[in-house]
Design an enzyme around this catalytic site. Structure first.
Site, short mmCIF file in Angstrom:
data_model
loop_
_atom_site.label_atom_id
_atom_site.label_comp_id
_atom_site.label_asym_id
_atom_site.label_seq_id
_atom_site.Cartn_x
_atom_site.Cartn_y
_atom_site.Cartn_z
N ASP A 287 2.94 87.18 24.58
CA ASP A 287 2.78 85.76 24.77
C ASP A 287 1.60 85.32 23.90
O ASP A 287 0.92 86.13 23.27
CB ASP A 287 2.58 85.42 26.26
C1 GLC Z 1 3.16 79.83 26.02
C2 GLC Z 1 3.99 80.30 27.21
C3 GLC Z 1 5.28 80.97 26.82
C4 GLC Z 1 5.80 80.34 25.54
C5 GLC Z 1 4.82 80.70 24.44
C6 GLC Z 1 5.23 80.09 23.10
O1 GLC Z 1 1.82 80.04 26.27
O2 GLC Z 1 3.35 81.14 28.15
O3 GLC Z 1 6.20 80.81 27.91
O4 GLC Z 1 7.08 80.85 25.24
O5 GLC Z 1 3.50 80.33 24.75
O6 GLC Z 1 5.14 78.70 23.17
#
Ligand code: GLC
Length: 741
Positions: A288
């Site tokens: 993430d």
């Molecule tokens: C965010 C979220 C995740 C998302 C990623 C890309 O922080 O936790 O669910 O897919 O970043 O945007």
């Protein structure tokens, strides 16, 4: 005899055909592996490491742009993927940069297409309330079609986190509290996104997130620690991720949280032992956002090198946005802390997905401006969005049949901060959705009843303490035959980084409701929210309450369809609504305890100041008609371990409207080597019955439905007495016992 011969031939043919298909798939996989190996052999270590980096595109008032430093990295072959970039023309421009590198390895374009891309569907928690797997798959299918038409290859969905704590804002992105329902929904979403062919230009790669158990964040506070027994992890939280992977999902995203002391992004038990060795996952794992860097905040890495080392050795293939892999891996290989073969494994997994998407064959296959123009927000997509939205609405209360409202009604007052609201309707994570194109509740009502006198007043803001609009609202309420009161949470109050310590309606909305109630007019409350709310006063005083969540682009039309009876609400809650935040965690499948609640015994498990019961239980939802459950019958009172039990129950529509009912089957293991929940959802059927029609339903129960992690942590069943509970929600059920001998 002839028929028998034909049937035999048919069976032989179908076996050969399916074998042939499997052979084809296997052959295709082997081909891709060979191609991957041939590309890998040509790559330098720096180029290999480049494939492991994912960076964001940005947006400013001039539109989308890619940072200079990222452009430089792309041109040097040091970027494998970009996210938040979409549009056939823009992605083509970025792909051309990658095609001018030595290796010409295509970029992967990812984005958070969570509940629609341009045509926005109901938020995932709302779709879960439909209990309609075909509708949920269709929603993902439309989302994938629009996303792929705009140059995207990969969505960061489905979110498969079981959530039992509604203080956690991300409960809106998942399928609620139940493992069985959550697993089926995870599968449906993967099938919708990926279809049968990842190389098709209307499918996208799915991403199972957030692995793992992110929804169990302490105190419902986002990003907080998670600590639980392996039994709880395996029994409650892991199955939906596994179901999504078994459905073919080709990527997984690590979660921000630590699990039992080890952050997911450095957690080899999760990323290798379970994901690779137990579940045989062949795709790639992406972190993430900046999660590798966050290992330093977690306090498990002293510096960027250690963070990178922990992550790659745990089995994490792609670094979202921290840039640490690019910065540290080459040196880690040179110093022998990380082998080049570990890098190769990660690169191969990523290249494999790029081959599966057809990107090596044609890097620009998704950059088709003609296709983009003819695909986005097609009328049939809008109609699908309206249909899925209708199916997601849950009728929580309907006293004296105040709903549906007669279409001959003369004047309606539509009041509240969500009455003429478009922005919040599409909820959080609404991707490239354009909220100005959503249909507000006011617009939906006016479109439904062009002849009626529709009055509007804001009544209050969503979250501030201004009561300046109360008088105007009370005034128009007095002029109307009925009041539609639209209350709820702002879209930003759920989703990421949106935990709340209270589940009450924000601002002065409750006071507004009380002012309108004092006018004595009949009121139907329409709720727009992304989590369960403690609406005890509304439940006590107001005759009708519709839970409409955030229904997306077609919200206003879908709600009007239900308000005026063109659609009979059939939704059921996928998550428990507490009476008070102090009851949390509260979910339907709790344990009995050694002192089960006894109102006459002080020394039993209960509170001094509130009931143990929720405001609305899991699986609850009313209809404009009524369903009567007949007696439960079993094919036998006891079964051996290799027998299947047939459970029958008749359901009758005893009301005036045709309607749908979700008949839910729960099972309780009365005595086992570990304490078991008082009930667990194991099957359901969503049926439609005409007024007066009845139907006999059948469910099949085998040891598969009776298995769990036993005291020794082996997975299986134990002989003994079980109880079957069937009903239209998890509380009001017909029960019968049987023996597994
Ligand atoms: C965010 C979220 C995740 C998302 C990623 C890309 O922080 O936790 O669910 O897919 O970043 O945007």
């Amino acid at each position: 005899m002839k028929i028998k011969k034909q049937t035999t031939l048919l069976i032989i043919f179908s076996i050969l055909f399916s074998f042939g298909c499997n052979q084809k798939t296997v052959k295709n996989e082997v081909n891709i592996d060979k191609k991957v190996d041939s590309v890998l052999k040509l790559m330098t270590l720096e180029e290999k490491i480049g494939q492991l980096s994912l960076f964001t595109s940005d947006m400013d008032q001039t539109g989308a742009f890619i940072r200079k430093e990222y452009q430089e990295d792309i041109k040097k072959g040091r970027v494998g993927a970009i996210f938040n970039a979409y549009g056939a023309a823009y992605t083509r421009k970025l792909q051309e940069m990658a095609m001018n590198t030595r290796m010409k390895i295509p970029l992967l374009f990812g984005y958070d297409v969570i509940h629609g891309h341009r045509t926005i569907f109901p938020v995932p928690l709302a779709e879960a309330a439909s209990w309609d797997l075909a509708a949920i798959e269709l929603s993902a299918r439309v989302a994938a079609t629009e996303a792929a038409a705009e140059g995207l290859h990969w969505t960061f969905a489905p979110m498969c986190d079981i959530a039992r704590d509604p203080r956690w804002g991300r409960v809106v992105e998942g399928a609620g509290e139940d493992t069985y329902l959550g697993s089926l929904i995870a599968q449906a979403r993967v099938k919708g996104f990926q279809g049968n062919d990842l190389a098709a230009t209307n499918t996208v790669a799915a991403c199972v997130k957030h692995f793992a158990a992110y929804g169990a964040a302490q105190a419902g506070r986002d990003y907080h620690s998670v600590d639980m027994s392996e039994r709880m992890l395996r029994e409650v939280y892991l199955p939906p991720y596994q179901a999504a992977i078994d459905a073919g999902a080709v990527t997984v995203m690590t979660s921000f949280n630590d699990l039992n002391g080890i952050p997911a992004t450095a957690n080899r038990f999760l990323m290798t032992d379970i994901l690779r060795n137990e579940w045989n996952f062949k795709g790639f794992v992406v972190t993430d956002y900046t999660s590798i860097m966050e290992l330093m905040f977690h306090g498990v890495a002293a510096d960027t090198a250690q963070a990178s080392e922990l992550s790659i050795l745990a089995g994490v293939d792609m670094d979202m946005q921290s840039g640490f892999y690019n910065q540290e891996l080459e040196n880690l290989v040179k110093t022998g802390k990380v082998t080049e073969s570990a890098i190769d494994e990660a690169v191969k997994r990523i290249l494999r997905v790029k081959f599966q998407l057809g990107l090596f064959e044609n890097p620009y296959k998704y950059c088709n401006e003609e296709l983009e123009k003819e695909t986005l927000m097609k009328p049939e997509f809008l109609e699908s969005a309206r249909d899925v939205a209708r199916k997601s609405i849950v009728l929580l209360k309907n006293e004296n049949g105040i709903l549906p409202i007669n279409k001959q009604v003369k004047s309606i007052a539509v009041i509240g901060p969500f009455a003429d609201n478009k922005r919040d309707l599409i909820g959080s994570w609404s991707a490239a959705g354009n909220w100005s194109k959503s249909v507000s509740l006011l617009e939906g009502i006016k479109a439904k009843l062009p002849e009626a006198n529709v009055l509007y007043a804001r009544g209050s803001n969503i979250a501030d303490d201004s009561t300046q609009f109360f008088a105007e609202a009370v005034n128009i309420a007095k002029k109307a035959d009925i009041v539609i009161l639209a209350l709820g949470e702002a879209a930003y109050m759920t989703g990421e980084a949106a935990s709340r310590s209270s589940l009450d309606l924000p601002g002065v909305q409750m006071q507004l409701a009380q002012k309108i109630y004092e006018t004595g007019k009949p009121i139907a409350v329409v709720l727009m929210n992304g989590r369960p709310l403690t609406i005890n006063w509304l439940n006590e005083k107001v005759p009708a309450i519709l839970e409409t969540w955030f229904l997306g682009t077609q919200a206003g039309n879908a709600i009007a369809d239900v308000l005026f009876g063109d659609y009979n609400p059939s939704g059921k809650l996928p998550i428990t609504f507490p009476r008070a935040v102090g009851q949390i965690p509260i979910h339907y499948n709790m344990k009995n305890t050694g002192r089960p609640m006894d109102p006459n015994n002080k020394y039993s498990s209960k509170y001094l100041d509130i009931s143990n019961e929720p405001l609305y239980p899991f699986g609850f939802g009313l209809s404009y008609t009524q369903f009567e459950y007949g007696e439960l019958s079993l094919s036998k009172n006891e079964i051996s371990e290799n027998e299947t039990l047939t459970v029958k129950i008749s359901i009758k529509n005893t009301g005036k409207f045709k309607g749908k009912e979700v008949v839910q089957l729960y099972i309780r293991d009365l005595v086992a080597s570990v304490s078991r929940p008082v009930k667990e959802l194991k099957a359901f059927q969503k049926i439609e019955l005409e007024a007066g029609e009845s139907k006999m339903l059948e469910f099949k129960i085998s040891t598969k439905e009776l298995s769990f992690y036993k005291a020794d942590m082996s997975f299986g069943y134990e002989k003994g007495e079980f109880e079957i509970l069937i009903g239209g929600n998890s509380r009001d059920t017909k029960n019968v016992k049987f023996l597994l001998k």
